[in-house]
Design an enzyme around this catalytic site. Sequence first.
Site, PDB file in Angstrom:
ATOM      1  CB  CYS A 244      -0.944  -0.004   1.193  1.00 39.57           C
ATOM      2  SG  CYS A 244      -1.795  -1.584   1.461  1.00 39.57           S
ATOM      3  CB  ALA A 245       4.156   1.497  -1.675  1.00 37.48           C
ATOM      4  CB  ALA A 246       0.919   4.911  -4.271  1.00 39.73           C
ATOM      5  N   PRO A 247       1.564   7.335  -2.185  1.00 39.93           N
ATOM      6  CG  PRO A 247       1.609   9.635  -1.749  1.00 39.93           C
ATOM      7  CD  PRO A 247       0.985   8.361  -1.273  1.00 39.93           C
ATOM      8  N   GLY A 248       4.362   7.125  -2.034  1.00 40.77           N
ATOM      9  CA  GLY A 248       5.765   6.755  -2.044  1.00 40.77           C
ATOM     10  C   GLY A 248       6.682   7.356  -1.017  1.00 40.77           C
ATOM     11  CE  LYS A 250       4.397   5.205   6.232  1.00 43.37           C
ATOM     12  NZ  LYS A 250       3.636   6.315   5.595  1.00 43.37           N
ATOM     13  CG  ASP A 265      -0.965   1.860  -3.863  1.00 45.85           C
ATOM     14  OD1 ASP A 265      -0.770   2.195  -2.680  1.00 45.85           O
ATOM     15  OD2 ASP A 265      -2.020   2.128  -4.481  1.00 45.85           O
ATOM     16  CB  CYS A 360      -2.281   7.811   8.907  1.00 42.12           C
ATOM     17  SG  CYS A 360      -3.336   7.527   7.467  1.00 42.12           S
TER      18      CYS A 360
END
Length: 414
Positions: A244-248, A250, A265, A360
Amino acid sequence: MNAGQTHAPEPLGVPTRRAAIKLLDAVLRRGESLEAALPAATRMVHGPDRGLAHAIAAETLRRLPDLDALIDGATERVLPPDAKARTALRIALVQALVLGTPPHAAIATVLPLVDGGPRKLVHGVFGTVMRSGQLLPEVPALPADVEARWGKAWGDEMVAEAERAIAAPPPLDITLADPAQTDAWRETLGGTSLMPGHLRLDDHVSVPDMTGYAEGAWWVQDIAASLPARLLGAGEERSVLDLCAAPGGKTMQLAAAGWRVTAVDQSASRIKRLRENLYRTRLKAEVVQADVLSFAPNSPADAVLVDAPCSATGIFRRHPDVLHRVHRALIEDLAVLQGRILRRAAEWVKPGGTLVFATCSLEQAEGERQLEAFLAARPDFAVREGGEQGRVLPGRYPGGNDGFFIAALARAEG
């Protein structure tokens, strides 16, 4: 209307306020995020007017309970929550009392949006409030259901911190690609640093125009959002899955720290942003567009970072719409999804490797209870030595921060 007849153009400023009302309707009635609703709601306005419509809607959401208190105190009969007259009054008052719009302009630009008798009501109530000299409180009130939920979970002091945090748009946090250059970038950009690789700026020009942005020396990222990747430390060419990486944000942290990153993602638009961010920063990662629930890596990784889809109530300082569109049923549904993703991701961690779980969110169902259920089902995982698990509340850092839950878990050897 006769052939060839056209509508008279609306008075200057009215289309912008019409767009603001559409934004509020999308959030409050349909449960959309402010950012998702923006393209459709502002289709007929452009440039600075588009930004103004967004600002009016965002500030209205930031101050909604207090605006409604002013309106209710000036009406004989309480207006329905979704009445157009109430919405028009909200945006007129927020302009006059928060955004510095002259009162005559604030009311003149909303009256054309209300027809018939309600127009007279809007004019009268606005005049009553303005003549009374009433102001909005310096520290806004949270919506009643949010205050009750967070008060029960975290106590009155946390609620007070959250109210202080939402009083104004937050400062800009940036993460540096090279933490060793923190002092140098502080001299260049100003601001303060709360930890190596971080800068906080209260005053700044447009982000793309700032020194170092185009060169990829840094990216925008709340300090709390930077913590999950920080827990993994230096990569030393080890492998990590960023799910679930986007927008990037991390992904870039991990790549800059020397990890071999596979970023996954589902969203095509968010993947596009991730690729653009990697290109700008000249950082490398394998990017995969896939649903995490159907994706499977070729081999287990040394580390897996799960920044799971969540209610996002922790980002309420920057996105006050979450306070008004997130409800218990949505939180429970998202918690079920997080549990499924977490269980699946655990299988991709090498023995002896690390699983970082983060949301979050300020909801216990999306943090503490999620972790408890996972550890009960997976005795081969434990909170990593050093107790690297916990809740990040909005007042943890001077000047505020996003709310997060973060846990670093070690998988047993063998």
